[in-house]
Design a protein around this motif. Structure first.
Motif, short mmCIF file in Angstrom:
data_model
loop_
_atom_site.label_atom_id
_atom_site.label_comp_id
_atom_site.label_asym_id
_atom_site.label_seq_id
_atom_site.Cartn_x
_atom_site.Cartn_y
_atom_site.Cartn_z
N SER A 4 0.82 -1.21 0.00
CA SER A 4 0.00 0.00 0.00
C SER A 4 0.86 1.26 0.00
O SER A 4 0.52 2.24 -0.64
CB SER A 4 -0.97 0.01 1.18
OG SER A 4 -0.25 0.01 2.40
N GLY A 5 1.98 1.26 0.70
CA GLY A 5 2.88 2.41 0.68
C GLY A 5 3.45 2.65 -0.69
O GLY A 5 3.54 3.79 -1.16
N ASP A 6 3.82 1.57 -1.37
CA ASP A 6 4.34 1.69 -2.72
C ASP A 6 3.27 2.22 -3.67
O ASP A 6 3.55 3.02 -4.55
CB ASP A 6 4.86 0.35 -3.23
CG ASP A 6 6.11 -0.11 -2.50
OD1 ASP A 6 6.80 0.74 -1.90
OD2 ASP A 6 6.39 -1.31 -2.54
N THR A 33 -0.36 8.91 -18.69
CA THR A 33 -0.20 8.95 -17.24
C THR A 33 -1.56 8.87 -16.56
O THR A 33 -1.73 8.14 -15.57
CB THR A 33 0.54 10.24 -16.82
OG1 THR A 33 1.78 10.30 -17.51
CG2 THR A 33 0.81 10.26 -15.33
N GLN A 34 -2.54 9.57 -17.09
CA GLN A 34 -3.89 9.54 -16.54
C GLN A 34 -4.49 8.12 -16.64
O GLN A 34 -5.14 7.65 -15.72
CB GLN A 34 -4.80 10.55 -17.25
CG GLN A 34 -4.47 11.98 -16.92
CD GLN A 34 -4.69 12.31 -15.46
OE1 GLN A 34 -3.79 12.18 -14.65
NE2 GLN A 34 -5.88 12.71 -15.12
N THR A 35 -4.25 7.47 -17.75
CA THR A 35 -4.75 6.11 -17.94
C THR A 35 -4.13 5.17 -16.91
O THR A 35 -4.83 4.36 -16.29
CB THR A 35 -4.46 5.61 -19.37
OG1 THR A 35 -5.12 6.48 -20.30
CG2 THR A 35 -4.92 4.18 -19.58
N LEU A 36 -2.84 5.26 -16.73
CA LEU A 36 -2.15 4.42 -15.74
C LEU A 36 -2.66 4.71 -14.34
O LEU A 36 -2.90 3.79 -13.55
CB LEU A 36 -0.64 4.64 -15.83
CG LEU A 36 0.25 3.75 -14.98
CD1 LEU A 36 -0.02 2.28 -15.23
CD2 LEU A 36 1.70 4.08 -15.23
N PHE A 37 -2.86 5.97 -14.03
CA PHE A 37 -3.39 6.38 -12.73
C PHE A 37 -4.77 5.74 -12.50
O PHE A 37 -5.04 5.19 -11.43
CB PHE A 37 -3.48 7.90 -12.69
CG PHE A 37 -4.12 8.44 -11.45
CD1 PHE A 37 -3.46 8.39 -10.23
CD2 PHE A 37 -5.36 9.03 -11.50
CE1 PHE A 37 -4.06 8.90 -9.08
CE2 PHE A 37 -5.96 9.54 -10.36
CZ PHE A 37 -5.30 9.48 -9.15
N GLN A 38 -5.62 5.78 -13.49
CA GLN A 38 -6.95 5.18 -13.37
C GLN A 38 -6.87 3.67 -13.19
O GLN A 38 -7.64 3.08 -12.42
CB GLN A 38 -7.80 5.53 -14.60
CG GLN A 38 -8.20 6.98 -14.65
CD GLN A 38 -8.86 7.37 -15.96
OE1 GLN A 38 -8.96 6.55 -16.88
NE2 GLN A 38 -9.31 8.61 -16.05
N GLN A 39 -5.94 3.03 -13.89
CA GLN A 39 -5.78 1.58 -13.75
C GLN A 39 -5.35 1.21 -12.33
O GLN A 39 -5.83 0.22 -11.77
CB GLN A 39 -4.76 1.06 -14.76
CG GLN A 39 -5.27 1.09 -16.19
CD GLN A 39 -4.18 0.75 -17.20
OE1 GLN A 39 -3.00 0.72 -16.88
NE2 GLN A 39 -4.60 0.54 -18.44
N ILE A 40 -4.46 1.98 -11.75
CA ILE A 40 -4.01 1.72 -10.39
C ILE A 40 -5.18 1.91 -9.41
O ILE A 40 -5.37 1.11 -8.51
CB ILE A 40 -2.82 2.62 -10.01
CG1 ILE A 40 -1.57 2.17 -10.77
CG2 ILE A 40 -2.56 2.59 -8.50
CD1 ILE A 40 -0.39 3.07 -10.62
N GLN A 41 -5.95 2.97 -9.62
CA GLN A 41 -7.10 3.21 -8.75
C GLN A 41 -8.10 2.07 -8.86
O GLN A 41 -8.62 1.60 -7.86
CB GLN A 41 -7.78 4.53 -9.11
CG GLN A 41 -7.07 5.74 -8.58
CD GLN A 41 -7.87 6.98 -8.79
OE1 GLN A 41 -8.43 7.21 -9.85
NE2 GLN A 41 -7.94 7.82 -7.78
N GLN A 42 -8.40 1.64 -10.06
CA GLN A 42 -9.37 0.57 -10.26
C GLN A 42 -8.85 -0.74 -9.65
O GLN A 42 -9.62 -1.50 -9.09
CB GLN A 42 -9.67 0.38 -11.75
CG GLN A 42 -10.49 1.51 -12.32
CD GLN A 42 -10.62 1.45 -13.83
OE1 GLN A 42 -10.02 0.60 -14.49
NE2 GLN A 42 -11.39 2.36 -14.39
N SER A 43 -7.57 -0.98 -9.75
CA SER A 43 -6.97 -2.17 -9.16
C SER A 43 -7.12 -2.13 -7.64
O SER A 43 -7.45 -3.14 -7.02
CB SER A 43 -5.50 -2.25 -9.54
OG SER A 43 -4.86 -3.30 -8.87
N ALA A 44 -6.91 -0.98 -7.05
CA ALA A 44 -7.04 -0.84 -5.61
C ALA A 44 -8.48 -1.04 -5.19
O ALA A 44 -8.76 -1.71 -4.19
CB ALA A 44 -6.54 0.54 -5.16
#
Length: 51
Positions: A4-6, A33-44
């Motif tokens: 989670s810290g990472d 960058t926005q797409t990657l950010f959204q993917q990380i959020q959706q994964s979380a």
């Protein structure tokens, strides 16, 4: 194993990168960058939902 810290650091870094790309007028990298950010959020969110 939880990173989670990472993930938080990655999100912060992506937000900073997006701001810089936008300021430089680099639309393609800003969108990537926005797409990657959204993917990380959706994964979380997905991980929270399956717990």
């Amino acid at each position: 194993m939880e990173y989670s810290g990472d993930r938080k650091s990655a999100i912060t870094d992506l937000q900073q990168a997006a701001i810089l790309f936008q300021q430089e007028g680099d639309t393609q990298r800003y969108q990537q960058t926005q797409t990657l950010f959204q993917q990380i959020q959706q994964s979380a969110i997905f991980r929270l939902e399956i717990r």
